[in-house]
Scaffold this motif. Sequence first.
Motif, PDB file in Angstrom:
ATOM      1  N   LEU A  79       0.866  -1.178   0.000  1.00  0.00           N
ATOM      2  CA  LEU A  79       0.000   0.000   0.000  1.00  0.00           C
ATOM      3  C   LEU A  79       0.904   1.229   0.000  1.00  0.00           C
ATOM      4  O   LEU A  79       1.701   1.413   0.913  1.00  0.00           O
ATOM      5  CB  LEU A  79      -0.895   0.014   1.235  1.00  0.00           C
ATOM      6  CG  LEU A  79      -1.912  -1.114   1.347  1.00  0.00           C
ATOM      7  CD1 LEU A  79      -2.623  -1.056   2.687  1.00  0.00           C
ATOM      8  CD2 LEU A  79      -2.917  -1.032   0.221  1.00  0.00           C
ATOM      9  N   ASP A  82      -0.740   6.748  -2.822  1.00  0.00           N
ATOM     10  CA  ASP A  82      -1.832   6.992  -3.761  1.00  0.00           C
ATOM     11  C   ASP A  82      -2.371   5.745  -4.447  1.00  0.00           C
ATOM     12  O   ASP A  82      -3.353   5.825  -5.180  1.00  0.00           O
ATOM     13  CB  ASP A  82      -1.383   7.978  -4.843  1.00  0.00           C
ATOM     14  CG  ASP A  82      -1.056   9.336  -4.247  1.00  0.00           C
ATOM     15  OD1 ASP A  82      -1.794   9.774  -3.340  1.00  0.00           O
ATOM     16  OD2 ASP A  82      -0.063   9.952  -4.674  1.00  0.00           O
ATOM     17  N   ASP A  83      -1.719   4.620  -4.267  1.00  0.00           N
ATOM     18  CA  ASP A  83      -2.158   3.421  -4.975  1.00  0.00           C
ATOM     19  C   ASP A  83      -1.712   2.147  -4.266  1.00  0.00           C
ATOM     20  O   ASP A  83      -0.932   2.184  -3.321  1.00  0.00           O
ATOM     21  CB  ASP A  83      -1.644   3.417  -6.420  1.00  0.00           C
ATOM     22  CG  ASP A  83      -0.129   3.510  -6.523  1.00  0.00           C
ATOM     23  OD1 ASP A  83       0.554   3.308  -5.494  1.00  0.00           O
ATOM     24  OD2 ASP A  83       0.378   3.787  -7.613  1.00  0.00           O
ATOM     25  N   LEU A  84      -2.251   1.039  -4.741  1.00  0.00           N
ATOM     26  CA  LEU A  84      -1.844  -0.277  -4.300  1.00  0.00           C
ATOM     27  C   LEU A  84      -0.995  -0.862  -5.420  1.00  0.00           C
ATOM     28  O   LEU A  84      -1.421  -0.870  -6.568  1.00  0.00           O
ATOM     29  CB  LEU A  84      -3.059  -1.167  -4.031  1.00  0.00           C
ATOM     30  CG  LEU A  84      -2.713  -2.600  -3.637  1.00  0.00           C
ATOM     31  CD1 LEU A  84      -3.541  -3.012  -2.439  1.00  0.00           C
ATOM     32  CD2 LEU A  84      -2.973  -3.555  -4.781  1.00  0.00           C
ATOM     33  N   TYR A 100      -6.105   4.370  -5.752  1.00  0.00           N
ATOM     34  CA  TYR A 100      -7.246   4.258  -4.847  1.00  0.00           C
ATOM     35  C   TYR A 100      -8.482   4.957  -5.393  1.00  0.00           C
ATOM     36  O   TYR A 100      -9.595   4.447  -5.296  1.00  0.00           O
ATOM     37  CB  TYR A 100      -6.913   4.839  -3.467  1.00  0.00           C
ATOM     38  CG  TYR A 100      -5.763   4.162  -2.780  1.00  0.00           C
ATOM     39  CD1 TYR A 100      -5.698   2.774  -2.676  1.00  0.00           C
ATOM     40  CD2 TYR A 100      -4.726   4.909  -2.230  1.00  0.00           C
ATOM     41  CE1 TYR A 100      -4.638   2.162  -2.034  1.00  0.00           C
ATOM     42  CE2 TYR A 100      -3.668   4.304  -1.582  1.00  0.00           C
ATOM     43  CZ  TYR A 100      -3.626   2.929  -1.486  1.00  0.00           C
ATOM     44  OH  TYR A 100      -2.578   2.327  -0.858  1.00  0.00           O
ATOM     45  N   LEU A 150      -9.175  -0.270   1.867  1.00  0.00           N
ATOM     46  CA  LEU A 150      -9.173   0.179   0.472  1.00  0.00           C
ATOM     47  C   LEU A 150     -10.452   0.921   0.113  1.00  0.00           C
ATOM     48  O   LEU A 150     -10.410   1.911  -0.617  1.00  0.00           O
ATOM     49  CB  LEU A 150      -8.966  -1.011  -0.461  1.00  0.00           C
ATOM     50  CG  LEU A 150      -7.566  -1.622  -0.421  1.00  0.00           C
ATOM     51  CD1 LEU A 150      -7.524  -2.901  -1.234  1.00  0.00           C
ATOM     52  CD2 LEU A 150      -6.521  -0.631  -0.887  1.00  0.00           C
ATOM     53  N   LEU A 153     -10.034   4.356   1.601  1.00  0.00           N
ATOM     54  CA  LEU A 153      -9.096   5.152   0.807  1.00  0.00           C
ATOM     55  C   LEU A 153      -9.710   5.552  -0.540  1.00  0.00           C
ATOM     56  O   LEU A 153      -9.538   6.684  -0.988  1.00  0.00           O
ATOM     57  CB  LEU A 153      -7.812   4.373   0.564  1.00  0.00           C
ATOM     58  CG  LEU A 153      -6.873   4.253   1.766  1.00  0.00           C
ATOM     59  CD1 LEU A 153      -5.792   3.204   1.508  1.00  0.00           C
ATOM     60  CD2 LEU A 153      -6.251   5.600   2.097  1.00  0.00           C
ATOM     61  N   ALA A 154     -10.443   4.627  -1.164  1.00  0.00           N
ATOM     62  CA  ALA A 154     -11.064   4.930  -2.458  1.00  0.00           C
ATOM     63  C   ALA A 154     -12.104   6.032  -2.312  1.00  0.00           C
ATOM     64  O   ALA A 154     -12.161   6.944  -3.153  1.00  0.00           O
ATOM     65  CB  ALA A 154     -11.702   3.661  -3.032  1.00  0.00           C
ATOM     66  N   ARG A 157     -10.322   9.382  -1.792  1.00  0.00           N
ATOM     67  CA  ARG A 157      -9.648   9.871  -3.008  1.00  0.00           C
ATOM     68  C   ARG A 157     -10.660  10.342  -4.042  1.00  0.00           C
ATOM     69  O   ARG A 157     -10.429  11.310  -4.729  1.00  0.00           O
ATOM     70  CB  ARG A 157      -8.766   8.775  -3.632  1.00  0.00           C
ATOM     71  CG  ARG A 157      -7.582   8.349  -2.798  1.00  0.00           C
ATOM     72  CD  ARG A 157      -6.689   9.532  -2.444  1.00  0.00           C
ATOM     73  NE  ARG A 157      -5.396   9.175  -1.949  1.00  0.00           N
ATOM     74  CZ  ARG A 157      -5.095   8.819  -0.716  1.00  0.00           C
ATOM     75  NH1 ARG A 157      -6.037   8.749   0.181  1.00  0.00           N
ATOM     76  NH2 ARG A 157      -3.856   8.559  -0.372  1.00  0.00           N
TER      77      ARG A 157
END
Length: 161
Positions: A79, A82-84, A100, A150, A153-154, A157
Motif C-alpha cells: 500500500l 496513492d495506490d496499491l 485508490y 481500500l 481510501l477509495a 480519493r
Amino acid sequence: MPERFEIDAPEWKRVSPKYIFVEVVGSIIFTILLIAGLVIAALLWQWVWAPWAAGAVAVIAIVTIALEPRRVRSIGYVLRDDDLLFRRGIMFQRFVAVPYGRMQLVDITRGPLARMLGLADLKFVTAAATTGVTLPGLPLADAEGLRDRLVELAESRRAGL
C-alpha cells in the motif's frame, strides 16, 4: 545518469503460505481430470496419440507443481500513498499499480478449499478492464481488513477528485 526507480524498495506483503496447498491441489485435480479424459478417449475412439498426450500432461503437471511454491512466494502487494502496487510472476513478472481513487469495487471471494484453510481472494475492479487485479491467498481477517481500508481510501480519493 538518470536515477533508477527501485521497485523492490517498499516492504512487500506476501500471501499466506497455505495458498501453495490450494494451488497444488487445484493443479492435481485438473491434471487427473485431463488425463482421465485422454484415457477415456483412447479407449473409446482408439486414439493412439492419447497415451502420449497423457504422459506429456503428467510431465507438465509435475513441473508446474514443483514451481508452485516459488510462484506463490512471488505474489505480493504494498500500500503506497496513492495506490496499491501488486506483483506476481517468476519469469514474466507483472507489476500493476491500482490508484485508490479509480477503484470501483473491492470484492472478497472464497473457494471451498480456501474456506477450509481460512483464506480469501481480494479482487479490485476499476473502470479500465485491463487493471482488474486479484490478490489471492490472504488470510480472511487480513482480506476483510484490507478491503475495508481500500474502500475507505477509495472514497476519500474520489471525494478529492
